[in-house]
Design a protein around this motif. Sequence first.
Motif, mmCIF file in Angstrom:
data_model
loop_
_atom_site.group_PDB
_atom_site.id
_atom_site.type_symbol
_atom_site.label_atom_id
_atom_site.label_comp_id
_atom_site.label_asym_id
_atom_site.label_seq_id
_atom_site.Cartn_x
_atom_site.Cartn_y
_atom_site.Cartn_z
ATOM 1 N N ALA A 35 0.864 -1.185 0.000
ATOM 2 C CA ALA A 35 0.000 0.000 0.000
ATOM 3 C C ALA A 35 0.894 1.226 0.000
ATOM 4 O O ALA A 35 1.855 1.302 0.769
ATOM 5 N N GLU A 36 0.579 2.154 -0.910
ATOM 6 C CA GLU A 36 1.376 3.387 -0.931
ATOM 7 C C GLU A 36 0.790 4.371 0.070
ATOM 8 O O GLU A 36 -0.424 4.575 0.129
ATOM 9 N N VAL A 37 1.681 4.954 0.856
ATOM 10 C CA VAL A 37 1.255 5.932 1.858
ATOM 11 C C VAL A 37 1.214 7.303 1.187
ATOM 12 O O VAL A 37 2.211 7.765 0.643
ATOM 13 N N ILE A 82 6.567 4.440 1.161
ATOM 14 C CA ILE A 82 6.499 5.872 1.501
ATOM 15 C C ILE A 82 7.147 6.700 0.386
ATOM 16 O O ILE A 82 8.079 6.239 -0.275
ATOM 17 N N ASN A 83 6.651 7.911 0.194
ATOM 18 C CA ASN A 83 7.216 8.834 -0.795
ATOM 19 C C ASN A 83 8.281 9.687 -0.122
ATOM 20 O O ASN A 83 8.063 10.228 0.958
ATOM 21 N N VAL A 84 9.404 9.802 -0.767
ATOM 22 C CA VAL A 84 10.502 10.548 -0.165
ATOM 23 C C VAL A 84 11.045 11.542 -1.188
ATOM 24 O O VAL A 84 11.434 11.171 -2.285
ATOM 25 N N VAL A 98 10.732 2.522 -0.273
ATOM 26 C CA VAL A 98 10.928 3.965 -0.328
ATOM 27 C C VAL A 98 10.786 4.387 -1.786
ATOM 28 O O VAL A 98 11.520 3.911 -2.646
ATOM 29 N N GLU A 99 9.795 5.233 -2.075
ATOM 30 C CA GLU A 99 9.602 5.742 -3.440
ATOM 31 C C GLU A 99 10.359 7.053 -3.562
ATOM 32 O O GLU A 99 10.080 8.015 -2.865
ATOM 33 N N ILE A 100 11.330 7.037 -4.461
ATOM 34 C CA ILE A 100 12.149 8.236 -4.611
ATOM 35 C C ILE A 100 11.574 9.122 -5.701
ATOM 36 O O ILE A 100 11.379 8.693 -6.836
ATOM 37 N N VAL A 134 11.641 3.856 -7.958
ATOM 38 C CA VAL A 134 11.740 5.169 -8.591
ATOM 39 C C VAL A 134 10.341 5.530 -9.068
ATOM 40 O O VAL A 134 9.710 4.766 -9.793
ATOM 41 N N ASP A 135 9.881 6.680 -8.582
ATOM 42 C CA ASP A 135 8.493 7.087 -8.810
ATOM 43 C C ASP A 135 8.366 7.917 -10.091
ATOM 44 O O ASP A 135 9.343 8.507 -10.553
ATOM 45 N N ASP A 136 7.170 7.978 -10.621
ATOM 46 C CA ASP A 136 6.830 8.881 -11.730
ATOM 47 C C ASP A 136 7.775 8.753 -12.908
ATOM 48 O O ASP A 136 8.163 9.760 -13.516
HETATM 49 MG MG MG Z 1 4.549 7.694 -5.097
#
Ligand code: MG
Length: 621
Positions: free
Chosen positions: A381-383, A440-442, A468-470, A499-501
């Motif tokens: 689950a993404e926070v 978590i998004n960081v 950890v989503e960077i 790695v996000d987005d």
């Molecule tokens: Mg994200």
Amino acid sequence: MSVIPSQILEQVPLKCAEGLGLALASDQDGAVMVFKWCNKAFSETTGYSSDDAIGQRGKILIGPDTEQGTHLLIIDKLMKWERFSVISNSNRKSGEPYRARMSWTPLSDPENGDRWWLCSLIELDSALETSAPARSDTGTAPDGAVVTKYSEEILRLEKENRRLNELARTVTKESNEDPLTGLSNRRHFEVEFKAWVAALRKGGPDFALIYIDLDRFKPVNDTLGHDAGDRVLVSVSHMLRRVSSETDLVARLGGDEFIIMKPLGESALNISALADRIVEEMRTPFTFDGKTVSCSASVGVAIADTKMSSPEQVIADADTAMYHAKAHGRGRWSFFTAEMHAESIATKRLATELLVAVDRREFVPFFQPLIDAATGRISSAEVLVRWRHPSKGLLPPAEFLDVAADMGILNQVDEIVFSQLRELLEVFDTSEIELPKVAINVSAGRLTDPTFIHDIRTSGISPGRLTVEILESVYLERMGDLVSWAIDELNEMGVTIAVDDFGTGHASVQGLLHIKPDLLKIDRQFIQPMVENETSRGLVASIAAIGKSLGTKIVAEGIESEAHAYLARDMGCDHLQGFHFGRPMSAEDLRQKLIRTKGQFWHPAPDMSVTAGAVTRGSTA
Ligand code: MG
Ligand code: C2E
Ligand code: MG
């Protein structure tokens, strides 16, 4: 000491038998001065009335018959700001010669540092003094040796004086110049701005202020190092010089803020063309040492014209317009309007409220499920942060995250959200509901925050359960030591790195090679058009292939329909996330949904596949 009545003081300049003159000296050279005042006796001796004397140089007291030695001595003492007395041969205004005892006393104004000379003159009775030679205070008459000595000394002093003048010029130039870029600095801009405004008030030309602020410059500096940051700033300054005219003032106000002050001329069209050009130029990435850095700019434009009651306001207006450009997507420019004024007040209010919110820890984690594409079960689950605003209710990140980032408090928001996770996970665990992982998004800032790794270690959350989503991983390409260290530590602890987005420009393939993430999240802007658009499908398939070649699992974001889900799965995505499986929800809602579904969020049919545009049941033939 008794107070001297003013009526008595007023009589001094009139009745004093000694001639008195006051001259304001140049602060660079004590021998350069201009009389500003004299008394009656001074006028009687010199023949210069008060009006005549004011504005005259000190040399009116030194006649052509003054001995060379005396002359040199006078200049020497004046240049050294030393008090002295001489007997001089002078000429009155009419040319008539006279002898006088001249005493010079240096004075200085404690308020502004101005330096003055007080000169007093006592005319000598020529009958008694006819043969008296010129004397200095020491009473010795200058002979040939003294003359030579003073000539040398004067030469030396003149040289020294020239050097000092040059130095003074350099200092003035330097104090006006930004040392890194060579543009005007803030001080010089402010001085010029005042002059332009003063000219405007006297009917001078209208002018425009073009306020330029680089977007996401801080991460460049933090992660690629200050050298890289400096090189970006220098490149920007060269570009601004290139696109502006000779008559424009181009300044760096500090950090990543620049300003151009431009006379308006015939039309405002050239201003919008310039703003367009700057934004366009900044879209081109900077290249150095074989690396590219993208750093767009947000630009605000405002005009100072004669109709404004307070043209000084134009700085705040340009700043507001710049902020508007930032808030509306960055990498663009805005012209100041009255509505923006209202908006800027709202932003200021938001900023104040955010500070209070951090203090009161008003941020809460929401959760959005990620689904295993093969099994349909929840894999993580993404926070996602929500602000529990005291009067406006729950606010999504779009309403406050950019302002929080600009204020530099995003770290604190992340920390507040993270600090609540363990307790929430414990609630799940004690109810024996399986939530395999949380992500978590960081932000780049949080990753380089020295407390980050410590917070994870001491969180009580098993590192194997954490992703950890960077964000903004493009800036991590040329990783600073702190970033490499943080990523190594995370890897060592067994934290999953995502790695996000990916695909939005905030992440790049080079970044991937450095970070070697376990997960790559394809941004929803590529996933959503997939159903209608073949190119998008091709793109997603290529990104998935890049990921696979690096041994990275792929997540598709923005799955909004069954068709999206099957397509993404068929294109090689390992995990799926989107409104189709659930919007971000509170911990309690997620708990309820987990209980209801027993973790099975999707029931993929193994033989379903998607051809252009439609979901079809696969042929069993
Ligand atoms: Mg994200
Ligand atoms: P993100 O990390 O890419 O998160 C996914 C965003 O996409 C979330 O928006 C989510 O609600 C939205 N989303 C998910 N599925 C769909 C879908 O099917 N359709 C559409 N239209 N949208 C979908 P949200 O919660 O508004 O967050 C926006 C961004 O804010 C996040 O993007 C992330 O970059 C940032 N963010 C969120 N929470 C945090 C946080 O705690 N710390 C930091 N630093 N950034 C956060
Ligand atoms: Mg994302």
